[in-house]
Design a protein around this motif. Structure first.
Motif, PDB file in Angstrom:
ATOM      1  N   VAL A 104       0.821  -1.208   0.000  1.00  0.00           N
ATOM      2  CA  VAL A 104       0.000   0.000   0.000  1.00  0.00           C
ATOM      3  C   VAL A 104       0.859   1.263   0.000  1.00  0.00           C
ATOM      4  N   GLY A 105       0.226   2.360  -0.369  1.00  0.00           N
ATOM      5  CA  GLY A 105       0.838   3.680  -0.278  1.00  0.00           C
ATOM      6  C   GLY A 105      -0.242   4.701  -0.006  1.00  0.00           C
ATOM      7  N   ILE A 106       0.084   5.752   0.761  1.00  0.00           N
ATOM      8  CA  ILE A 106      -0.908   6.772   1.111  1.00  0.00           C
ATOM      9  C   ILE A 106      -0.241   8.141   1.156  1.00  0.00           C
ATOM     10  N   SER A 150       1.367   8.388  -3.482  1.00  0.00           N
ATOM     11  CA  SER A 150       0.978   7.090  -2.919  1.00  0.00           C
ATOM     12  C   SER A 150       1.544   5.947  -3.761  1.00  0.00           C
ATOM     13  N   LEU A 151       1.585   6.126  -5.089  1.00  0.00           N
ATOM     14  CA  LEU A 151       2.191   5.123  -5.960  1.00  0.00           C
ATOM     15  C   LEU A 151       3.693   5.013  -5.699  1.00  0.00           C
ATOM     16  N   ILE A 193      -7.209   3.450  -7.543  1.00  0.00           N
ATOM     17  CA  ILE A 193      -6.889   4.476  -6.559  1.00  0.00           C
ATOM     18  C   ILE A 193      -8.169   5.019  -5.935  1.00  0.00           C
ATOM     19  N   ASP A 194      -8.166   5.160  -4.624  1.00  0.00           N
ATOM     20  CA  ASP A 194      -9.251   5.836  -3.916  1.00  0.00           C
ATOM     21  C   ASP A 194      -8.725   7.149  -3.356  1.00  0.00           C
ATOM     22  N   TYR A 205      -4.993   6.894  -1.582  1.00  0.00           N
ATOM     23  CA  TYR A 205      -4.268   5.689  -1.221  1.00  0.00           C
ATOM     24  C   TYR A 205      -4.354   4.663  -2.347  1.00  0.00           C
ATOM     25  N   ALA A 206      -3.255   3.944  -2.522  1.00  0.00           N
ATOM     26  CA  ALA A 206      -3.133   2.925  -3.553  1.00  0.00           C
ATOM     27  C   ALA A 206      -2.924   1.562  -2.889  1.00  0.00           C
TER      28      ALA A 206
END
Length: 208
Positions: A104-106, A150-151, A193-194, A205-206
């Protein structure tokens, strides 16, 4: 304790957002820091950065973790001792943490006009659908930055470029999701992506 929002994108993932309203003293008294973390926070010159750092540790506690459960690799990517995936972020008076079984990433950012000054450094393909005169231009630019950040955190690969390797598919300012790609070397990676906006901030976040 101002836990602002909790989101469960799927059964394996939780996002928690914190609104930083406490003073530095209140925050540091509410958590246990490792000697390394205490030294790090004491070296910070900005009270805002100190409070952001400490609020992330408050979010860790909301997940049932302690500061000692968090460590960083040689690229600066955070990890948890139990093997769960984590990404963290803070901007001004908001911080956020995502924990998942998946990679994940944020990122969270304040929506500010000054983002237009650096836009040329992180957009390329997106020029095809961005219009500077649109009412929601700043909001959309901020969302694109958050998505690419996030990516970047998710991919955790030195040399990855926001502008050259990350592409965000067109979306509107009423959307809360889109698709993004990492086109890196000989491979292409697709991500759902959201993102959400609140109080003049954007969080994206991804999840791999």
């Amino acid at each position: 304790m101002p836990l602002y929002k909790t989101i469960n994108p799927n059964s394996q993932t939780t996002v928690k957002i914190w609104k930083i309203e406490e003073s530095y003293d209140d925050l540091i008294q509410s958590i246990d820091l490792t000697p390394e973390s205490l030294e790090r926070v004491l070296r910070m010159k900005s009270n805002m950065h100190q409070r952001g750092f400490l609020s992330v540790r408050c979010l860790l506690a909301e997940f049932g973790y302690q500061d000692s459960d968090l460590f960083y690799d040689e690229n600066g990517k955070p990890h948890l001792q139990d093997g769960k995936q984590i990404s963290i972020t803070h901007s001004f008076h908001f911080s956020a943490v995502i924990v998942s079984d998946l990679i994940v990433g944020i990122d969270v950012e304040k929506q500010r006009d000054k983002i237009t000054i650096i836009a040329h450094k992180f957009i390329d393909y997106e020029k095809s659908y961005l219009k500077e005169n649109d009412e929601g231009y700043i909001k959309k630019l901020t969302a694109i930055w958050c998505i690419k950040e996030s990516l970047y955190k998710l991919f955790a690969t030195p040399g990855l470029s926001f502008q050259q390797h990350c592409l965000v598919i067109p979306f509107s300012n009423i959307d809360n999701e889109t698709v993004a790609w990492i086109d890196y070397k000989t491979k292409k990676y697709r991500y759902n992506i959201d993102f959400l906006t609140f109080e003049g901030f954007t969080c994206a976040y991804a999840i791999a």
